[in-house]
Design a protein around this motif. Structure first.
Motif, short mmCIF file in Angstrom:
data_model
loop_
_atom_site.label_atom_id
_atom_site.label_comp_id
_atom_site.label_asym_id
_atom_site.label_seq_id
_atom_site.Cartn_x
_atom_site.Cartn_y
_atom_site.Cartn_z
N THR A 169 0.84 -1.19 0.00
CA THR A 169 0.00 0.00 0.00
C THR A 169 0.87 1.24 0.00
N GLY A 170 1.93 1.23 0.81
CA GLY A 170 2.87 2.35 0.84
C GLY A 170 3.60 2.54 -0.47
N ALA A 171 3.64 1.49 -1.28
CA ALA A 171 4.33 1.57 -2.57
C ALA A 171 3.59 2.46 -3.56
N THR A 172 2.42 2.97 -3.17
CA THR A 172 1.72 3.93 -4.01
C THR A 172 2.04 5.37 -3.60
N GLY A 173 2.86 5.54 -2.56
CA GLY A 173 3.14 6.88 -2.04
C GLY A 173 4.61 7.16 -1.86
N TRP A 174 4.99 7.50 -0.61
CA TRP A 174 6.36 7.91 -0.28
C TRP A 174 7.38 6.86 -0.70
N LEU A 175 7.07 5.59 -0.44
CA LEU A 175 7.99 4.52 -0.78
C LEU A 175 8.28 4.49 -2.27
#
Length: 299
Positions: free
Chosen positions: A202-208
């Motif tokens: 899920t974080g791979a759609t944002g800051w990551l």
């Protein structure tokens, strides 16, 4: 006797409400925005859309259910129950804000501003609530169990996040620590960097993803429901005492990243909420890996 289901409507204070709280009146808020090249009408329109969406969702709750509302700033003081259905009315980030306080309750994300929000986690419109809510209790098809990440310190402090956990120095100074991986033969590396970021699919759609893209990494980013995390060291500094050989990798379900603090103070916080952080002092160790809990998001 079992309790009737309770719909918990999670929302956040709008920008317009924050402006009124700061400036007192609509006119003063309009003057403030105009001095910065913005129009109050656009901000007020978004506020009214959000409030209409919240009212529409509240009216869609079945009459046999209980219901309550909670503002984002009160989530850490709100007691969720096992019979709750959590309805997040707002932005994608609001789902992540609520996720860390849940223990398996189903979550329905309602997008109040389609086109402005990516809609990764708030996947539904307000008018969908009337059909969605009765079906949620059956845990039917279309639901997704999203992987979460957790950090556990050696003094039992624990932090859970849906997107990512950041470990570094408060105020974005240089963080000093020793970093190691489970199953790596006890190898650790002393590092000085801008901190360590460990995230989910899920974080791979944002800051990551922004770190991954900027670095041109060849690591495959995980899917939101995959039991795998990826991690990056931000701006590791090479020196006679610090290395840069361990700067990125992945963590499978049973693996963990181990960080031993060598600064006077480091913090670990999740999903960008610095106010809710683990406080870590020199010599402490924190392990970051896949969390045993999942976020049950209605698709």
């Amino acid at each position: 006797m079992s309790l009737a289901p309770r719909a918990v409507l999670v929302h956040r204070t709008t920008e317009y409400e924050e402006l009124l709280a700061r400036h007192g009146t609509h006119g003063q808020a309009a003057f403030f925005l105009a001095s910065r090249g913005r129009a109050v009408e656009e901000v007020a329109d978004r506020h009214h859309r959000t409030r209409r969406a919240l009212a529409e969702v509240a009216s869609a709750v079945p009459l046999t259910w209980r219901q309550t509302t909670v503002e984002r700033g009160d989530l850490d003081r709100f007691l969720f129950g096992p019979e709750d259905v959590v309805v997040v009315v707002g932005q994608d980030g609001l789902v992540a804000n609520a996720a860390k306080y849940l223990t398996g309750q189903p979550v329905v994300g309602i997008d109040t501003d389609p086109g402005r929000n990516p809609g990764v986690l708030v996947r539904h419109r307000p008018e969908d609530a009337a059909a969605l809510l009765p079906a949620v209790r059956a845990r039917g098809t279309g639901a997704e169990e999203l992987t979460m990440v957790e950090a556990v310190a050696d003094d039992t402090q624990r932090l859970v996040a849906l997107n990512e956990i950041y470990l570094g120095a408060a105020g974005h100074q240089t963080a000093r620590y020793r970093l190691g991986l489970d199953g790596d033969g006890g190898v650790v590396e002393a590092q000085a960097s801008s901190g360590v970021l460990v995230g989910t699919g899920t974080g791979a759609t944002g800051w990551l993803r922004s770190v991954w893209q900027e670095r041109g990494s060849r690591l495959a980013l995980p899917a939101p429901a995959e039991d795998r995390l990826v991690w990056f060291v931000r701006e590791a500094w090479p020196s006679p005492a610090t290395g840069t050989s361990l700067v990125a990798g992945e963590l499978r379900a049973s693996a963990a990243l181990s960080v031993t603090v060598e600064s006077d103070r480091l913090v670990a916080f999740g999903d960008g909420i610095e106010s809710d952080a683990l406080e870590l002092t020199r010599g402490q160790t924190v392990r970051v890996g896949v969390c045993g809990r999942r976020l049950w998001l209605v698709g």
